[in-house]
Design a protein around this motif. Structure first.
Motif, PDB file in Angstrom:
ATOM      1  N   VAL A  62       0.843  -1.200   0.000  1.00  0.00           N
ATOM      2  CA  VAL A  62       0.000   0.000   0.000  1.00  0.00           C
ATOM      3  C   VAL A  62       0.879   1.252   0.000  1.00  0.00           C
ATOM      4  O   VAL A  62       0.605   2.224  -0.713  1.00  0.00           O
ATOM      5  CB  VAL A  62      -0.938  -0.007   1.226  1.00  0.00           C
ATOM      6  CG1 VAL A  62      -1.826   1.234   1.225  1.00  0.00           C
ATOM      7  CG2 VAL A  62      -1.793  -1.268   1.234  1.00  0.00           C
ATOM      8  N   CYS A  63       1.959   1.237   0.779  1.00  0.00           N
ATOM      9  CA  CYS A  63       2.885   2.379   0.802  1.00  0.00           C
ATOM     10  C   CYS A  63       3.491   2.609  -0.573  1.00  0.00           C
ATOM     11  O   CYS A  63       3.615   3.759  -1.023  1.00  0.00           O
ATOM     12  CB  CYS A  63       3.984   2.143   1.827  1.00  0.00           C
ATOM     13  SG  CYS A  63       3.439   2.179   3.536  1.00  0.00           S
ATOM     14  N   ASP A  64       3.873   1.530  -1.254  1.00  0.00           N
ATOM     15  CA  ASP A  64       4.450   1.672  -2.590  1.00  0.00           C
ATOM     16  C   ASP A  64       3.434   2.276  -3.555  1.00  0.00           C
ATOM     17  O   ASP A  64       3.784   3.123  -4.390  1.00  0.00           O
ATOM     18  CB  ASP A  64       4.907   0.308  -3.117  1.00  0.00           C
ATOM     19  CG  ASP A  64       6.084  -0.248  -2.326  1.00  0.00           C
ATOM     20  OD1 ASP A  64       6.759   0.528  -1.633  1.00  0.00           O
ATOM     21  OD2 ASP A  64       6.315  -1.475  -2.408  1.00  0.00           O
ATOM     22  N   ALA A  65       2.176   1.852  -3.458  1.00  0.00           N
ATOM     23  CA  ALA A  65       1.146   2.402  -4.342  1.00  0.00           C
ATOM     24  C   ALA A  65       0.962   3.900  -4.090  1.00  0.00           C
ATOM     25  O   ALA A  65       0.838   4.688  -5.038  1.00  0.00           O
ATOM     26  CB  ALA A  65      -0.167   1.656  -4.132  1.00  0.00           C
ATOM     27  N   LEU A  66       0.950   4.314  -2.823  1.00  0.00           N
ATOM     28  CA  LEU A  66       0.836   5.741  -2.513  1.00  0.00           C
ATOM     29  C   LEU A  66       2.039   6.510  -3.037  1.00  0.00           C
ATOM     30  O   LEU A  66       1.898   7.616  -3.581  1.00  0.00           O
ATOM     31  CB  LEU A  66       0.701   5.927  -1.001  1.00  0.00           C
ATOM     32  CG  LEU A  66      -0.619   5.468  -0.370  1.00  0.00           C
ATOM     33  CD1 LEU A  66      -0.526   5.526   1.148  1.00  0.00           C
ATOM     34  CD2 LEU A  66      -1.775   6.331  -0.865  1.00  0.00           C
TER      35      LEU A  66
END
Length: 200
Positions: A62-66
């Motif tokens: 999720v952090c990578d997507a953000l």
């Protein structure tokens, strides 16, 4: 007057050893049980650590997507284009900070980006020739790296520089021509003749 130092307490009767009980055998069985419980405790801790690691790695997706949305679709260069874009970026950055705080509860922290790729913390995914930079200088961070409980949870994926294989060639400069001979210059002296060459 009675003697204050006189001992008049009666001994307390102590029961004898229970029949049929081997204290050494009982102690050995207790020690074996203790070792078994310790082994089960270690296994349970390992299982919990594995679950924490798996949960943390899932949150990193999720952090990578953000990160990708903020970097590619809402870069800083778009600030001020419209109030809606600025508001959306502010909300995504707030969500990103919330994710980082929740990761902190799992003992996860983001690695600081360094200038040079450290093989202990980075995986090199691409290399670009750069003549003006030292080898392994980080040019871009594809995905960030993270620590968990002081150890590497996930290594960073980076693009680094390297020196070109061949240096740039120098332009060809023609050699300067030799100066022309001066016809007025005196002739160089001739070497003296050897005695064998003289007539006798």
């Amino acid at each position: 007057m009675s003697d204050p130092f006189r001992i008049d307490e009666q001994p307390v009767p102590v029961a004898g050893e229970p029949p049929g009980v081997d204290l050494y055998d009982a102690f050995a069985r207790l020690m074996e049980r203790r070792a078994t419980l310790e082994s089960l405790l270690v296994q349970e801790r390992d299982r919990i650590d594995a679950e924490r690691r798996e949960l943390a790695l899932g949150l990193l997706d999720v952090c990578d997507a953000l990160d990708q949305v903020l970097l590619r679709q809402l870069p800083r260069e778009l600030s001020g284009v419209s109030a809606a874009v600025d508001k959306l970026r502010d909300n995504l950055e707030a969500t990103q900070r919330l994710m980082q705080r929740n990761l902190g509860r799992l003992g996860v922290t983001r690695m600081r980006r360094s200038n040079v790729a450290d093989p202990e913390r980075c995986d090199i995914v691409a290399v670009e020739d750069r003549a003006g930079l030292p080898e392994d200088t980080i040019l871009a961070e594809v995905t960030a790296g993270y620590w968990q409980d002081g150890g590497v949870l996930r290594r960073a994926r980076v693009v680094v520089s390297r020196l070109p294989d061949t240096p740039p060639e120098a332009p060809d400069v023609p050699a300067a021509p030799a100066p022309p001979a001066d016809p007025a210059a005196p002739e160089p002296p001739r070497p003296p003749e050897s005695p064998d060459d003289t007539e006798g």
